[in-house]
Write a protein that holds these residues in place. Structure first.
Motif, PDB file in Angstrom:
ATOM      1  N   MET A 167       0.850  -1.181   0.000  1.00  0.00           N
ATOM      2  CA  MET A 167       0.000   0.000   0.000  1.00  0.00           C
ATOM      3  C   MET A 167       0.893   1.241   0.000  1.00  0.00           C
ATOM      4  SD  MET A 167      -3.235  -0.927   0.061  1.00  0.00           S
ATOM      5  CE  MET A 167      -4.069   0.551   0.645  1.00  0.00           C
ATOM      6  N   GLU A 168       0.503   2.244  -0.802  1.00  0.00           N
ATOM      7  CA  GLU A 168       1.296   3.463  -0.903  1.00  0.00           C
ATOM      8  C   GLU A 168       0.400   4.682  -0.778  1.00  0.00           C
ATOM      9  OE1 GLU A 168       3.432   3.229  -4.569  1.00  0.00           O
ATOM     10  OE2 GLU A 168       4.695   1.555  -3.898  1.00  0.00           O
ATOM     11  N   VAL A 169       0.972   5.777  -0.233  1.00  0.00           N
ATOM     12  CA  VAL A 169       0.219   7.010  -0.031  1.00  0.00           C
ATOM     13  C   VAL A 169      -0.110   7.651  -1.377  1.00  0.00           C
ATOM     14  CG1 VAL A 169       0.245   9.316   0.978  1.00  0.00           C
ATOM     15  CG2 VAL A 169       1.305   7.423   2.197  1.00  0.00           C
ATOM     16  N   THR A 170      -1.368   8.061  -1.535  1.00  0.00           N
ATOM     17  CA  THR A 170      -1.776   8.835  -2.708  1.00  0.00           C
ATOM     18  C   THR A 170      -2.234  10.239  -2.320  1.00  0.00           C
ATOM     19  OG1 THR A 170      -4.028   7.938  -2.565  1.00  0.00           O
ATOM     20  CG2 THR A 170      -2.457   6.772  -3.977  1.00  0.00           C
ATOM     21  N   ASP A 171      -2.669  10.416  -1.069  1.00  0.00           N
ATOM     22  CA  ASP A 171      -3.169  11.715  -0.620  1.00  0.00           C
ATOM     23  C   ASP A 171      -2.984  11.815   0.894  1.00  0.00           C
ATOM     24  OD1 ASP A 171      -4.469  14.067  -0.080  1.00  0.00           O
ATOM     25  OD2 ASP A 171      -6.377  13.513  -1.001  1.00  0.00           O
ATOM     26  N   PHE A 172      -1.848  12.399   1.323  1.00  0.00           N
ATOM     27  CA  PHE A 172      -1.567  12.457   2.757  1.00  0.00           C
ATOM     28  C   PHE A 172      -2.527  13.394   3.487  1.00  0.00           C
ATOM     29  CE2 PHE A 172       0.803  13.797   6.568  1.00  0.00           C
ATOM     30  CZ  PHE A 172       1.021  12.542   7.123  1.00  0.00           C
ATOM     31  N   VAL A 173      -3.038  14.400   2.795  1.00  0.00           N
ATOM     32  CA  VAL A 173      -4.012  15.303   3.410  1.00  0.00           C
ATOM     33  C   VAL A 173      -5.271  14.524   3.806  1.00  0.00           C
ATOM     34  CG1 VAL A 173      -5.490  17.321   3.032  1.00  0.00           C
ATOM     35  CG2 VAL A 173      -3.131  17.330   2.193  1.00  0.00           C
ATOM     36  N   ALA A 174      -5.678  13.587   2.948  1.00  0.00           N
ATOM     37  CA  ALA A 174      -6.845  12.750   3.267  1.00  0.00           C
ATOM     38  C   ALA A 174      -6.552  11.869   4.475  1.00  0.00           C
ATOM     39  CB  ALA A 174      -7.226  11.891   2.063  1.00  0.00           C
ATOM     40  N   VAL A 175      -5.316  11.378   4.590  1.00  0.00           N
ATOM     41  CA  VAL A 175      -4.930  10.581   5.760  1.00  0.00           C
ATOM     42  C   VAL A 175      -5.017  11.433   7.030  1.00  0.00           C
ATOM     43  CG1 VAL A 175      -3.043   9.306   6.858  1.00  0.00           C
ATOM     44  CG2 VAL A 175      -3.428   9.084   4.398  1.00  0.00           C
ATOM     45  N   LEU A 176      -4.525  12.659   6.958  1.00  0.00           N
ATOM     46  CA  LEU A 176      -4.512  13.543   8.118  1.00  0.00           C
ATOM     47  C   LEU A 176      -5.920  13.940   8.548  1.00  0.00           C
ATOM     48  CD1 LEU A 176      -3.073  15.318  10.194  1.00  0.00           C
ATOM     49  CD2 LEU A 176      -2.779  17.047   8.410  1.00  0.00           C
ATOM     50  N   PHE A 177      -6.781  14.269   7.569  1.00  0.00           N
ATOM     51  CA  PHE A 177      -8.132  14.739   7.883  1.00  0.00           C
ATOM     52  C   PHE A 177      -9.174  13.629   7.762  1.00  0.00           C
ATOM     53  CE2 PHE A 177      -5.841  18.637   6.779  1.00  0.00           C
ATOM     54  CZ  PHE A 177      -6.167  19.424   7.875  1.00  0.00           C
ATOM     55  N   ASN A 178      -8.726  12.412   7.943  1.00  0.00           N
ATOM     56  CA  ASN A 178      -9.616  11.253   7.979  1.00  0.00           C
ATOM     57  C   ASN A 178     -10.708  11.490   9.035  1.00  0.00           C
ATOM     58  OD1 ASN A 178     -10.777   8.720   8.310  1.00  0.00           O
ATOM     59  ND2 ASN A 178      -8.834   7.628   8.344  1.00  0.00           N
ATOM     60  N   PRO A 179     -11.988  11.413   8.692  1.00  0.00           N
ATOM     61  CA  PRO A 179     -13.040  11.702   9.683  1.00  0.00           C
ATOM     62  C   PRO A 179     -13.004  10.786  10.901  1.00  0.00           C
ATOM     63  CG  PRO A 179     -13.967  10.727   7.680  1.00  0.00           C
ATOM     64  CD  PRO A 179     -12.557  11.086   7.371  1.00  0.00           C
ATOM     65  N   ILE A 180     -12.615   9.529  10.707  1.00  0.00           N
ATOM     66  CA  ILE A 180     -12.513   8.603  11.841  1.00  0.00           C
ATOM     67  C   ILE A 180     -11.389   9.048  12.778  1.00  0.00           C
ATOM     68  CG2 ILE A 180     -11.902   6.251  12.516  1.00  0.00           C
ATOM     69  CD1 ILE A 180     -14.674   6.337  11.508  1.00  0.00           C
ATOM     70  N   ALA A 181     -10.240   9.451  12.201  1.00  0.00           N
ATOM     71  CA  ALA A 181      -9.108   9.884  13.022  1.00  0.00           C
ATOM     72  C   ALA A 181      -9.449  11.140  13.812  1.00  0.00           C
ATOM     73  CB  ALA A 181      -7.894  10.138  12.135  1.00  0.00           C
ATOM     74  N   GLN A 182     -10.102  12.100  13.173  1.00  0.00           N
ATOM     75  CA  GLN A 182     -10.442  13.336  13.873  1.00  0.00           C
ATOM     76  C   GLN A 182     -11.435  13.077  15.001  1.00  0.00           C
ATOM     77  OE1 GLN A 182      -8.742  16.141  13.158  1.00  0.00           O
ATOM     78  NE2 GLN A 182      -7.648  14.887  11.676  1.00  0.00           N
TER      79      GLN A 182
END
Length: 522
Positions: A167-182
Motif C-alpha cells: 500500500m502506498e500514499v496517494t493523498d496524505f491530506v486525506a490521511v490527516l483529515f480522515n473523519p474517523i481519526a479526527q
C-alpha cells in the motif's frame, strides 16, 4: 500463518497497548490541569497555587516516566511481531508515527525537563508558557498516534501498488483529515481529561477525608470539578460524533455494537438491554427505545442503519470481486505489461483485501467455493456480545462521570465542598471508573475492526511476523513480568508522593553566579 501464532501475537499487543493506555490519558489530562493551576498562580500571585501546581506536577512526572517506558515497546512490536503489517502498509502507517516522534514527543520531553527544573530560573509567565508547551506536545502526540490508528479503521488516501506489492500514499491530506481519526482524537483526549479530573478529585477528597492539606485539596477539588464537568460532557457529545462517523465508514462495527442483526425500517430503535445470540442471530430479552439509534447514527428520520445480515451479503459480493483482483495481481506478477490483467485489477482493486480473507483456509482464493465465500463473509462480523456489553458499560460509566462532576461543581459553587463527607467517599470510590471506561473504549474500537488489521485492506491473520509459539510465549511472560514490576513501582511511587503530600518548596540550588567569599576566622 497458524491460528495460535496470530492469537498470541494479538494477545501480546493487546496487553501492552491496554497497559500503556493506563498512563497516557492521565498524562494528557494532567498537563492542561497544570496549565490551569499555574495560570491562576500567575494571575493572582498567591504562593498556594504555585504549591498546588508543583504537587500535581510531581504526580504527573511519575506517570509520564512510566508511560514513556511502556510506550517504547509498542513501537518496536510493529517490527518484531507485525513485520508483514509494517511491510505492507509502512509507507502510510509509519509517517504519522515518525512525525509524532519528531514534532510532538521531542517537544514534550524537552519541555518536561524545563518545567521541572525551571521554577527558580524562569519568570512566572515564561514557566507558564513551558507548561503549556508540555500540554501541547502531549496532545500533538495523541493526534499523530490517532491519525495512524484512524487510518487502520478507515484507510483513505492510499492504494495498493501491484508493482511493489504494498500500500502506498496517494493523498496524505486525506490521511490527516480522515473523519474517523479526527473523531477518535477529540473523543480520546476528552476521555483523558476526564481521567485526570477524576484522579485530582479523588486524591483531593482523600485528603479532605483525612483532614490533611485542606486548603490545597479544596482548591484542587474546585479545578477538578469544573474541568471534569466540561470534559465529561465533551466525551458524550464527541462520542456521539464518533458513532455518527461509523455510520458511513464502519457499518459492521456499528451493527455489532447495537446487535443489529437485520436492517430495520428507519429510524431504527436503540437496544438498552438484551442478550445477543449469534447462533440464532437475534437478541433475546431486548429492551429498545424507538427511533433513537436512527436519529443518533444518521441524524435523520429516514436514514437506515444497516444490519449485520445485509452487510454480510455485501461482503460476499466484495469477496467475489476481491478474487478477481487477486487473480489480476497474480497475472501481473508473471506479466507486468498484461493490459487485460491491469484493467481487471483497476476494476476490482478496491476489494482486494476482501479476497485475501479466503487465505485463512485456502492458499489460492481463486479456488474458493460459494460456501467458503459465505463463511469468509460471516467472519467479517466481530464478537457481538463483547461489543454490545463493552459499549454499554462504557456509556454507563460516561453518564455516571457527568453526574459525579456535576455534583462536585454544584458543591464547589455553593462552597459546601469542604463539608460534603458523603461526596468525598463517593469520589474516592469512583476513581478507577474512567480508566475502566477508557479501556473498554479501546476494546470496542479494536475488536470492532476485526477480522481486519487494516479495515477492508489487510486481514489480521496475514499481518504477524513468522514467529514460533515458544518465542511468543517467552516474550508474553517477559512483558507480563516487566509490566507487573513497573505497575508495582508506579503504585508505590504514587502512593508515597500522595502520602507525602504537598509542601513548601525552597530553591534546590543557589542562583547561578560566583560563590560568595567566606570570611576567615582566627
Amino acid at each position: 500463518m497458524e491460528t495460535g501464532i496470530v492469537d498470541l501475537s494479538r494477545l501480546q499487543f493487546a496487553l501492552t497497548a491496554l497497559y500503556h493506555f493506563l498512563f497516557v490519558p492521565l498524562t494528557l489530562g494532567m498537563t492542561f490541569m497544570l496549565v490551569i493551576m499555574e495560570a491562576v498562580y500567575v494571575m493572582t500571585g498567591r504562593p498556594i497555587w504555585r504549591e498546588i501546581t508543583r504537587f500535581w506536577s510531581k504526580l504527573f512526572g511519575i506517570n509520564f516516566a512510566i508511560g514513556v517506558a511502556t510506550g517504547l515497546t509498542m513501537e518496536f512490536q510493529f517490527g518484531t511481531n507485525w513485520s508483514y503489517f509494517s511491510h505492507y502498509v509502512g509507507d502510510i502507517f509509519g509517517a504519522p508515527l515518525a512525525i509524532e516522534g519528531l514534532m510532538a514527543f521531542f517537544l514534550e520531553a524537552t519541555m518536561v525537563g524545563v518545567m521541572f527544573f525551571g521554577w527558580d530560573r524562569l519568570s512566572k509567565v515564561a514557566h507558564l508558557i513551558v507548561t503549556f508547551l508540555v500540554a501541547l506536545g502531549s496532545n500533538l502526540s495523541a493526534l499523530w498516534i490517532l491519525v495512524a490508528n484512524g487510518w487502520m479503521q478507515n484507510p483513505v488516501g492510499a492504494e495498493f501498488n501491484p508493482e511493489s506489492m504494498r500500500m502506498e500514499v496517494t493523498d496524505f491530506v486525506a490521511v490527516l483529515f480522515n473523519p474517523i481519526a479526527q473523531a477518535k482524537f477529540v473523543h480520546t483526549v476528552s476521555a483523558g481529561y476526564v481521567i485526570a479530573s477524576a484522579f485530582v478529585l479523588g486524591v483531593s477528597c482523600l485528603y479532605l477525608l483525612r483532614g490533611r492539606h485542606v486548603a490545597i485539596a479544596s482548591r484542587s477539588m474546585t479545578v477538578a470539578a469544573a474541568f471534569g464537568l466540561a470534559a465529561s460532557l465533551s466525551v458524550v457529545v464527541l462520542g456521539d460524533e464518533s458513532g455518527y462517523a461509523l455510520t458511513d465508514n464502519q457499518k459492521m462495527k456499528l451493527a455489532a455494537i447495537e446487535a443489529a442483526w437485520h436492517t430495520e425500517p428507519a429510524p431504527a430503535g436503540i437496544t438498552l438491554f438484551g442478550v445477543p445470540d449469534f447462533e440464532n442471530r437475534t437478541t433475546r430479552y431486548a429492551v429498545e427505545i424507538p427511533w433513537m439509534l436512527g436519529l443518533i447514527a444518521t441524524r435523520s428520520f429516514d436514514g437506515q442503519v444497516a444490519g449485520m445480515s445485509e452487510l454480510v451479503l455485501k461482503a460476499e459480493e466484495r469477496i467475489a470481486s476481491g478474487v478477481q483482483a487477486y487473480d489480476a495481481v497474480e497475472r501481473l506478477k508473471l506479466a507486468p505489461q498484461d493490459t487485460q490483467a491491469r484493467a481487471q485489477f483497476e476494476q476490482h482493486k478496491r476489494d482486494l483485501g476482501y479476497g485475501l480473507l479466503l487465505k485463512r483456509t485456502l492458499d489460492d482464493p481463486r479456488k474458493a467455493t460459494p460456501q467458503q465465500i459465505t463463511a469468509a463473509a460471516w467472519d467479517t462480523v466481530p464478537s457481538v456480545p463483547l461489543m454490545f456489553w463493552s459499549f454499554r458499560l462504557m456509556a454507563f460509566i460516561g453518564f455516571a462521570m457527568i453526574a459525579l462532576f456535576a455534583t462536585a461543581f454544584v458543591l464547589c459553587s455553593l462552597r459546601r465542598h469542604t463539608r460534603a463527607r458523603w461526596f468525598w467517599k463517593l469520589a474516592v470510590l469512583a476513581l478507577p471508573l474512567p480508566w475502566l471506561a477508557a479501556e473498554l473504549g479501546w476494546i470496542v474500537a479494536e475488536m470492532g475492526r476485526q477480522p481486519w488489521a487494516i479495515d477492508g485492506v489487510l486481514p489480521t491473520f496475514l499481518a504477524p511476523s513468522s514467529l514460533s509459539r515458544a518465542q511468543l510465549w517467552v516474550t508474553l511472560f517477559g512483558f507480563t513480568a516487566l509490566y507487573g514490576g513497573l505497575a508495582v513501582i508506579e503504585v508505590r511511587l504514587m502512593v508515597a508522593a500522595i502520602r507525602g503530600g504537598p509542601h513548601r518548596h525552597e530553591p534546590d540550588t543557589p542562583p547561578p553566579g560566583r560563590i560568595p567569599a567566606t570570611p576567615l576566622t582566627a
